[in-house]
Design an enzyme around this catalytic site. Structure first.
Site, PDB file in Angstrom:
ATOM      1  N   SER A   1       0.841  -1.213   0.000  1.00 11.63           N
ATOM      2  CA  SER A   1       0.000   0.000   0.000  1.00 11.63           C
ATOM      3  C   SER A   1       0.872   1.258   0.000  1.00 11.63           C
ATOM      4  CB  SER A   1      -0.965   0.000   1.192  1.00 11.63           C
ATOM      5  OG  SER A   1      -0.276   0.174   2.401  1.00 11.63           O
ATOM      6  N   ASN A   2       2.011   1.199   0.681  1.00  6.95           N
ATOM      7  CA  ASN A   2       2.918   2.362   0.640  1.00  6.95           C
ATOM      8  C   ASN A   2       3.521   2.537  -0.746  1.00  6.95           C
ATOM      9  OD1 ASN A   2       3.384   3.791   3.332  1.00  6.95           O
ATOM     10  ND2 ASN A   2       3.344   1.632   3.923  1.00  6.95           N
TER      11      ASN A   2
ATOM     12  N   LEU B   1      11.227  -6.759   4.178  1.00  3.58           N
ATOM     13  CA  LEU B   1      11.529  -7.427   5.451  1.00  3.58           C
ATOM     14  C   LEU B   1      12.910  -8.066   5.545  1.00  3.58           C
ATOM     15  CD1 LEU B   1       8.020  -8.857   6.315  1.00  3.58           C
ATOM     16  CD2 LEU B   1       9.001  -6.607   6.768  1.00  3.58           C
TER      17      LEU B   1
ATOM     18  N   ILE C   1      19.249  -5.258   4.843  1.00  2.00           N
ATOM     19  CA  ILE C   1      19.966  -4.796   3.641  1.00  2.00           C
ATOM     20  C   ILE C   1      21.449  -5.140   3.786  1.00  2.00           C
ATOM     21  CG2 ILE C   1      20.568  -2.751   2.274  1.00  2.00           C
ATOM     22  CD1 ILE C   1      17.620  -3.614   2.068  1.00  2.00           C
TER      23      ILE C   1
ATOM     24  N   ASN D   1      14.165   3.865   4.928  1.00  2.00           N
ATOM     25  CA  ASN D   1      13.181   2.854   5.330  1.00  2.00           C
ATOM     26  C   ASN D   1      12.053   3.529   6.106  1.00  2.00           C
ATOM     27  OD1 ASN D   1      12.083   0.241   6.027  1.00  2.00           O
ATOM     28  ND2 ASN D   1      12.998   0.474   8.060  1.00  2.00           N
TER      29      ASN D   1
ATOM     30  N   HIS E   1       9.470   2.727   9.240  1.00  2.00           N
ATOM     31  CA  HIS E   1       9.224   1.777  10.324  1.00  2.00           C
ATOM     32  C   HIS E   1       7.923   2.179  11.016  1.00  2.00           C
ATOM     33  CE1 HIS E   1      10.272  -1.262  13.260  1.00  2.00           C
ATOM     34  NE2 HIS E   1       9.861  -0.419  14.189  1.00  2.00           N
TER      35      HIS E   1
ATOM     36  N   ASP F   1      17.051  -0.845  11.837  1.00  4.63           N
ATOM     37  CA  ASP F   1      16.305   0.295  12.392  1.00  4.63           C
ATOM     38  C   ASP F   1      17.149   1.269  13.205  1.00  4.63           C
ATOM     39  OD1 ASP F   1      14.022  -0.902  11.285  1.00  4.63           O
ATOM     40  OD2 ASP F   1      13.640  -2.059  13.114  1.00  4.63           O
TER      41      ASP F   1
ATOM     42  N   GLU G   1       1.437   6.751   7.419  1.00  7.76           N
ATOM     43  CA  GLU G   1       2.473   6.445   6.416  1.00  7.76           C
ATOM     44  C   GLU G   1       2.072   6.995   5.055  1.00  7.76           C
ATOM     45  OE1 GLU G   1       4.498   2.401   8.193  1.00  7.76           O
ATOM     46  OE2 GLU G   1       2.854   2.140   6.784  1.00  7.76           O
TER      47      GLU G   1
HETATM   48  C1  GAR Z   1       4.249  -0.778   6.700  1.00  4.46           C
HETATM   49  O1  GAR Z   1       3.440  -0.500   7.791  1.00  4.46           O
HETATM   50  C2  GAR Z   1       5.693  -0.540   7.052  1.00  4.46           C
HETATM   51  O2  GAR Z   1       5.897   0.458   7.995  1.00  4.46           O
HETATM   52  C3  GAR Z   1       6.100  -1.872   7.624  1.00  4.46           C
HETATM   53  O3  GAR Z   1       5.466  -2.820   6.805  1.00  4.46           O
HETATM   54  C4  GAR Z   1       4.210  -2.274   6.363  1.00  4.46           C
HETATM   55  C5  GAR Z   1       4.068  -2.532   4.894  1.00  4.46           C
HETATM   56  O4  GAR Z   1       2.766  -2.231   4.481  1.00  4.46           O
HETATM   57  N1  GAR Z   1       7.535  -2.027   7.655  1.00  4.46           N
HETATM   58  C6  GAR Z   1       8.171  -2.641   8.640  1.00  4.46           C
HETATM   59  O5  GAR Z   1       7.601  -3.185   9.566  1.00  4.46           O
HETATM   60  C7  GAR Z   1       9.687  -2.661   8.501  1.00  4.46           C
HETATM   61  N2  GAR Z   1      10.288  -2.986   9.760  1.00  4.46           N
HETATM   62  P1  GAR Z   1       2.421  -2.090   2.949  1.00  4.46           P
HETATM   63  O6  GAR Z   1       2.944  -3.343   2.266  1.00  4.46           O
HETATM   64  O7  GAR Z   1       0.941  -2.010   2.896  1.00  4.46           O
HETATM   65  O8  GAR Z   1       3.087  -0.859   2.417  1.00  4.46           O
END
Ligand code: GAR
Length: 291
Positions: free
Chosen positions: A115-116, A187, A190, A204, A206, A247, A276
């Site tokens: 979604s991001n 996930l 890197i 990134n 978080h 992180d 986000e």
């Molecule tokens: C997001 O909330 C992002 O912050 C998190 O994964 C989600 C992905 O959502 N990232 C982490 O937890 C990294 N440590 P999305 O696939 O809908 O964008």
């Protein structure tokens, strides 16, 4: 061997011939020029002459090859080729290795729904100088790959061996002229090779207020569950540079949201996603503008 070069450089057979001619003529020309320059100095010691000669050839070579490429019609190929070499040998920062049109090409790395990634793509769809040029994903069934398909954005499906113990896909990223990497729910850690190839050019997001609730295993719902269990009164998002520790890179941006007594990990996840989506694309744009 020629077939390999053709696919590596993505050129037609005719273009391959022109490129090879350019290499040969440009290389010979740089040798001639270097010898002419060296003859101006009276250096009798071979020990000094040889390294100095090689140094002058190295300086002359890109100029000669680029000049010849104008006549063979391969200037754009060699411009890109030399930029890649510059990035490889750390003479040019990847962030400056913009493509010939002046566009900064972003690669979005994601492992999940995306979604991001979708919000970032929407934000930059008509942007004059920033483009989402590649989606990188480590899960064949991830939703982000469907998004890439729908949006006609090339996707690179990566596997562990090459990522962690091979070239970390740096050549492929260079092939797409990538100069900035955005992790949007990616996930895997890197690897050093990627961090070295893109210094200060990987960020990134978080889903919590770092340094709290970060580190290995802290992703997605695990984070929200931990925040709820810790009875926090607020949570939020952190956008940060990526370094060799999970992180822990320098924080670029944080935004908060309150947590009510009735909130669960699921409702908190929805609040965080909203934060986000509201902030991530704009933060990326501001960061790239500042650079
Ligand atoms: C997001 O909330 C992002 O912050 C998190 O994964 C989600 C992905 O959502 N990232 C982490 O937890 C990294 N440590 P999305 O696939 O809908 O964008």
């Amino acid at each position: 061997m020629f077939k390999k070069l053709q696919s590596k450089w993505a050129v037609s057979p005719l273009q391959l011939v022109l490129v090879l001619i350019t290499f040969a003529v440009g290389g010979s020309l740089s040798g001639v020029i270097a010898r002419a320059i060296m003859s101006q100095f009276n250096i009798s010691s071979k020990l000094i002459y040889l390294p100095l000669y090689l140094f002058v050839v190295t300086l002359a070579w890109p100029i000669c090859v680029l000049s010849v490429s104008i006549f063979t019609g391969q200037f754009s190929f060699f411009r890109k080729y030399l930029v890649k070499l510059g990035v490889k040998f750390r003479l040019i920062s990847p962030i400056r290795a913009i493509d010939p049109s002046g566009t900064v090409n972003i690669a979005v790395f994601a492992s999940g729904a995306g979604s991001n990634a979708q919000k970032i793509i929407d934000h930059f769809r008509h942007h004059p100088t920033i483009k989402v040029a590649l989606i990188v994903c480590n899960k064949p069934q991830a939703g982000v790959l469907t998004i890439a398909g729908n949006e006609n954005i090339p996707a690179l499906l990566i596997e562990k061996e090459t990522f962690f113990r091979g070239n970390a896909y740096v050549p492929q990223l260079q092939d797409f002229d990538i100069s900035f990497i955005v992790l949007a729910g990616f996930l895997w850690k890197i690897p050093d090779a990627l961090i070295k190839a893109f210094p200060n050019a990987i960020i990134n997001i978080h889903p919590a207020l770092l340094p709290k609730f970060g580190g290995k295993g802290m992703y997605g719902m695990n984070v929200h569950q931990a925040v709820i269990e810790a009875r926090e009164k607020e949570s939020g998002i952190t956008i940060h540079y990526v370094n060799n520790h999970y992180d822990e890179g320098e924080v670029i941006f944080q935004a908060t949201c309150s947590i009510d007594d009735t909130d669960t990990a699921e409702t908190l996840a929805a609040k965080i996603h909203q934060l986000e989506h509201q902030n991530f694309p704009a933060v990326i744009e501001n960061l790239l503008k500042q650079r």
